[in-house]
Design a protein around this motif. Structure first.
Motif, mmCIF file in Angstrom:
data_model
loop_
_atom_site.group_PDB
_atom_site.id
_atom_site.type_symbol
_atom_site.label_atom_id
_atom_site.label_comp_id
_atom_site.label_asym_id
_atom_site.label_seq_id
_atom_site.Cartn_x
_atom_site.Cartn_y
_atom_site.Cartn_z
ATOM 1 N N GLY A 237 -13.426 98.640 -31.036
ATOM 2 C CA GLY A 237 -14.469 97.635 -30.911
ATOM 3 C C GLY A 237 -14.124 96.269 -31.472
ATOM 4 N N ASP A 238 -12.873 96.068 -31.918
ATOM 5 C CA ASP A 238 -12.458 94.768 -32.435
ATOM 6 C C ASP A 238 -11.879 93.922 -31.301
ATOM 7 N N PRO A 239 -11.871 92.606 -31.424
ATOM 8 C CA PRO A 239 -11.434 91.765 -30.303
ATOM 9 C C PRO A 239 -9.922 91.812 -30.096
ATOM 10 N N ASP A 240 -9.510 91.953 -28.833
ATOM 11 C CA ASP A 240 -8.103 91.812 -28.471
ATOM 12 C C ASP A 240 -7.736 90.334 -28.326
ATOM 13 N N CYS A 241 -8.720 89.519 -27.965
ATOM 14 C CA CYS A 241 -8.481 88.131 -27.569
ATOM 15 C C CYS A 241 -9.348 87.182 -28.389
ATOM 16 N N TYR A 242 -8.835 85.996 -28.623
ATOM 17 C CA TYR A 242 -9.574 84.988 -29.373
ATOM 18 C C TYR A 242 -10.691 84.405 -28.508
#
Length: 803
Positions: A400-405
């Motif tokens: 659930g953490d972002p892969d992309c900024y």
């Protein structure tokens, strides 16, 4: 160099530190010892000279002053010189910056987060007590609130705020919360917590050897080869034993947990040295203690030590290699320039830094599959809450953490926000399609990224951390890592291209001023001035030949400029630029109304790959015999605590109008000067008692600007006094040193004594002829060096003449 530094004249502020040898003892010395031959600028001196020239990139205002905070030399030949900033005497939070040089003093790049010059009132509208009251509400269970410190935050044109440290507990966990309270509105401007979650029988690593101390029947879990590294329980004392065998291999045994922790941090320490060229956890050959037995499903770094809890099922301690290295990674983040406090976005980058050092340490240890083999997952061995790893670096979105900024990342919970930089590091080290058994990593722009390997990726990441500033964002890390890739691997574009591709692959936008190509930094040149000084009357011109020489690699274009000129004066260069190896003529035109005095003109050679500076000393309005003259009525650039190593807590040197003090009928600080209204004095105010502003706590120093000495017979004269009561001793002193290159010599000394010595102006004369032809600085030191004594000192009318 065109890539990152544009030069312009701004405020006069400087900071130069020189490594000082142990002071000479004994009687007053009135003649200088013959100094060694002049040596080239050290990297730190070169950085200081750049700061003196006030490049526009520093965003300096007329009220700014700079202090060199640290200088780190690495085995790859790069030097990272960090500076702090004050504004109207107040510390500037976010005003720090880093200058990067090569081994010969060439300036390669600067890391500056501040975006514009400061211009803000320094008069608060709420008092310190109110700020403390507001700050204490920022944690649930405050135990202690430190005295608020008025400061300026480098936000826009500046924001006046109180910095308040609140310690205690927050929602049941230890907290050291740094709170910035707006000194005008009372709003909380920013806050950050210093506490970051995050031969023996080992549980995770099999039989291992760890560093311990002792012999016979008395041993301690204290590593003798790695200062500061020890492990014990919650009381903070290292575990001890009657033999040198530790732990039983059980996941619930705390001595076993210490075996794992000691082993992991030793591997991290060795990795830092072998792969990244860093000396110890703090960069200065030191580490920090570890504690085990925390009654929590957690592990954390609190600014002073690491603390490790247990898994949720209570079967394992949270001490596998990557978790231990993660927590000590926070210590590395804290002890690199810019510290650890800051915005929420910086907090996310801090968490990611822990993950990166965890991965680096696992790969360095390179354990077999039955123990803790290298990977880029976080906490997979401890299985903290029974759901596997805490984070995946190859694809953070699996948890659930972002892969992309995106614009939401800076405000995310910090452990989630770690995903973007984690993903970047995975792509940089392993690539998007690894062939070493690590998982495929999808990119945000559907590109394929080729990795450079874990060791090179770690070197680039460490190079970026060495450029860290108080304000730290994903875009600033991107810029810093691109500069690091160029400077660490000169002549190769592979590392730069991979670093850039990995940032693009996680959608971090390009930063202003970042390098766009992988130009070589191995090309270098030297620059000299002949002559390096001149004396002219107002209305006249001075000339000097600016010579350049290619010292490594290929010749490069060098463009010249000058700063630090008298008001209205101009400097022209013919030609304005040359190819290194050629020369230019500098002509300084001095207006007819120029005030008499000595001016330090900083000449800058702006190269394509590197920058160099040199000082031209211009004396105006003399008959030719005065080389340097300072009555302290104007600021010629003397710098207090230039080395950043002074220990005095009060009575520091300052230029100003002094107030008289007396004690027990003895005149101490003189309220009169030799000329004019100002002098150099140790704590110019009087205070309620004579001891309020005298020198306390050790050494205070003040250093002159650079002085280019001509050939001939040279004489230094100055007025001085040293005053003290009979509680002084011969350990206390007043000294003057001459600093030339990396060496220094005591040329004048007055020691204290156990007697009353009233302040009285005296004149000293020193022969400086042995320094003819060299560029020097004067360093004035005063110390209350033994038991607390009442010490005062003053200096006025410093002059160097030629005869």
């Amino acid at each position: 160099m065109k890539r990152s530094v544009a030069f312009a004249l701004v405020a006069s502020a400087s900071s130069l530190a020189v490594a000082l040898s142990a002071p000479s003892a004994g009687a007053i010395g009135l003649t200088a010892q013959a100094p060694p031959a002049a040596s080239p600028d050290t990297p730190a001196q070169a950085a200081d000279r750049l700061v003196e020239s006030e490049p526009a990139i520093l965003r300096a205002s007329p009220k700014d002053r700079f202090l060199r905070h640290s200088a780190l030399a690495t085995k790859d030949g790069l030097n990272y010189i960090a500076y702090e900033r004050t504004y109207s005497g107040l510390p500037v939070y976010g005003g720090d910056f880093v200058v990067v040089t090569n081994s010969t003093g060439g300036v390669l790049s600067t890391s500056v987060a501040q975006t514009e010059p400061l211009s803000v009132s320094t008069t608060p509208k709420i008092d310190a007590a109110k700020a403390a009251e507001i700050a204490r509400t920022q944690i649930s269970d405050p135990a202690e609130v430190a005295a608020p410190k008025l400061s300026v935050m480098a936000q826009g044109r500046g924001r006046l705020a109180y910095e308040v440290l609140v310690t205690g507990a927050d929602r049941g966990r230890e907290s050291k919360m740094h709170v910035f309270v707006d000194a005008v509105t009372g709003e909380v401007a920013e806050k950050s917590d210093e506490v970051r979650d995050g031969s023996g029988a080992s549980y995770y690593n099999g039989p291992v050897t760890i560093g311990t101390s002792g012999s016979g029947t008395s041993y301690s879990m204290t590593d003798p080869a790695r200062p500061g590294i020890r492990c014990g329980g919650q009381g903070g004392t290292a575990y001890t034993g009657t033999d040198d065998s530790w732990g039983n291999g059980s996941g619930t045994n705390l001595e076993t947990a210490c075996v794992d922790a000691m082993y992991a941090v030793s591997q991290e320490w060795d990795m830092l040295k072998s792969w990244l060229g860093r000396n110890g956890i703090d960069g200065n050959g030191n580490g920090f203690p570890a504690r085990v037995g925390l009654s929590d499903v957690n592990a954390y770094w609190n600014g002073s030590y690491t603390n490790f809890g247990r898994s949720q099922d209570g079967q394992r301690q949270a001490t596998p290699i990557d978790v231990v290295a993660h927590e000590f990674g926070h210590a590395i983040f804290q002890t690199t320039p810019g510290g650890s406090s800051g915005s929420n976005e910086k907090g996310g980058l801090n968490e990611s830094t822990g993950d990166v050092f965890g991965a680096l340490t696992e790969f360095y240890a390179n354990e077999p599959a039955q123990y803790d083999p290298p990977d880029l997952s976080v906490g997979e061995e401890v299985d903290l809450v029974g759901d596997g790893p805490i984070r995946y670096m190859h694809k953070p979105s699996l948890l659930g953490d972002p892969d992309c900024y995106s614009s939401s990342v800076p405000n995310m919970e910090v452990h989630a926000a770690a995903g973007v930089q984690n993903h970047w590091f995975y792509l940089l080290s392993m690539g998007s399609n690894p062939t070493n058994g690590q998982p495929v990593s999808p990119t945000c722009n559907s590109t394929t990224v080729a990795g450079v390997g874990i060791q090179k990726a770690g070197q680039i990441f460490m190079g970026a951390l060495n450029r860290k500033t108080t304000t730290w964002t994903h875009q600033l890390v991107r810029k810093a890592s691109l500069e690091a890739a160029i400077q660490l691997f000169p002549g190769s574009c592979t590392e730069f291209n991979a670093t850039k591709a990995a940032w693009n692959a996680v959608s971090v936008p390009a930063a202003s001023g970042e390098p766009t190509s992988c130009g070589s930094t191995s090309n270098d040149f030297s620059m000299t001035l002949n002559p390096a000084s001149a004396s002219v009357q107002a209305g006249q011109q001075a000339t000097s030949t600016v010579g350049t020489q290619t010292t490594s690699g290929s010749a490069q274009s060098v463009t010249f400029s000058a700063s630090g000129l008298p008001s209205g004066a101009t400097a022209s260069f013919s030609p304005a630029s040359v190819t290194s190896g050629a020369s230019s003529t500098m002509t300084i035109s001095v207006p007819a109304n120029t005030a008499a005095g000595t001016y330090n003109v900083i000449v800058t050679g702006d190269g394509a790959s590197v920058d160099h500076t040199a000082t031209f000393t211009l004396t105006v309005g003399t008959t030719g015999n005065v080389v340097f003259n300072d009555t302290f009525e104007t600021d010629l650039g003397w710098t207090v605590n230039a080395s950043g190593t002074d220990t005095a807590t009060a009575g520091k040197w300052e230029r100003g109008d002094p107030a008289a003090t007396t004690s027990s009928g003895v005149t101490l600080q003189l309220g009169t000067t030799v000329s004019g209204s100002n002098d150099l004095v140790t704590g110019r105010l009087a205070g309620t008692a004579a001891g309020d502003y005298d020198v306390d706590g050790g050494l205070t120093s003040v250093r002159s600007p650079e002085i280019a000495l001509p050939s001939g017979t040279l004489t230094l004269t100055f007025s001085w006094y040293l005053a003290h009561l009979n509680n002084a001793s011969s350990s206390d002193y007043f000294r003057v040193r001459v600093v030339s290159g990396s060496s220094n010599t005591v040329v004048f000394q007055q020691l204290g004594a156990a007697s009353n010595r009233a302040g009285a102006w005296q004149t000293a004369t020193v022969n400086l002829s042995s320094y003819a032809g060299q560029t020097v600085r004067l360093l004035v030191e005063t110390a209350d060096a033994s038991t607390a004594s009442l010490i005062e000192a003053g200096v006025d009318d410093v002059k160097i003449t030629k005869s």
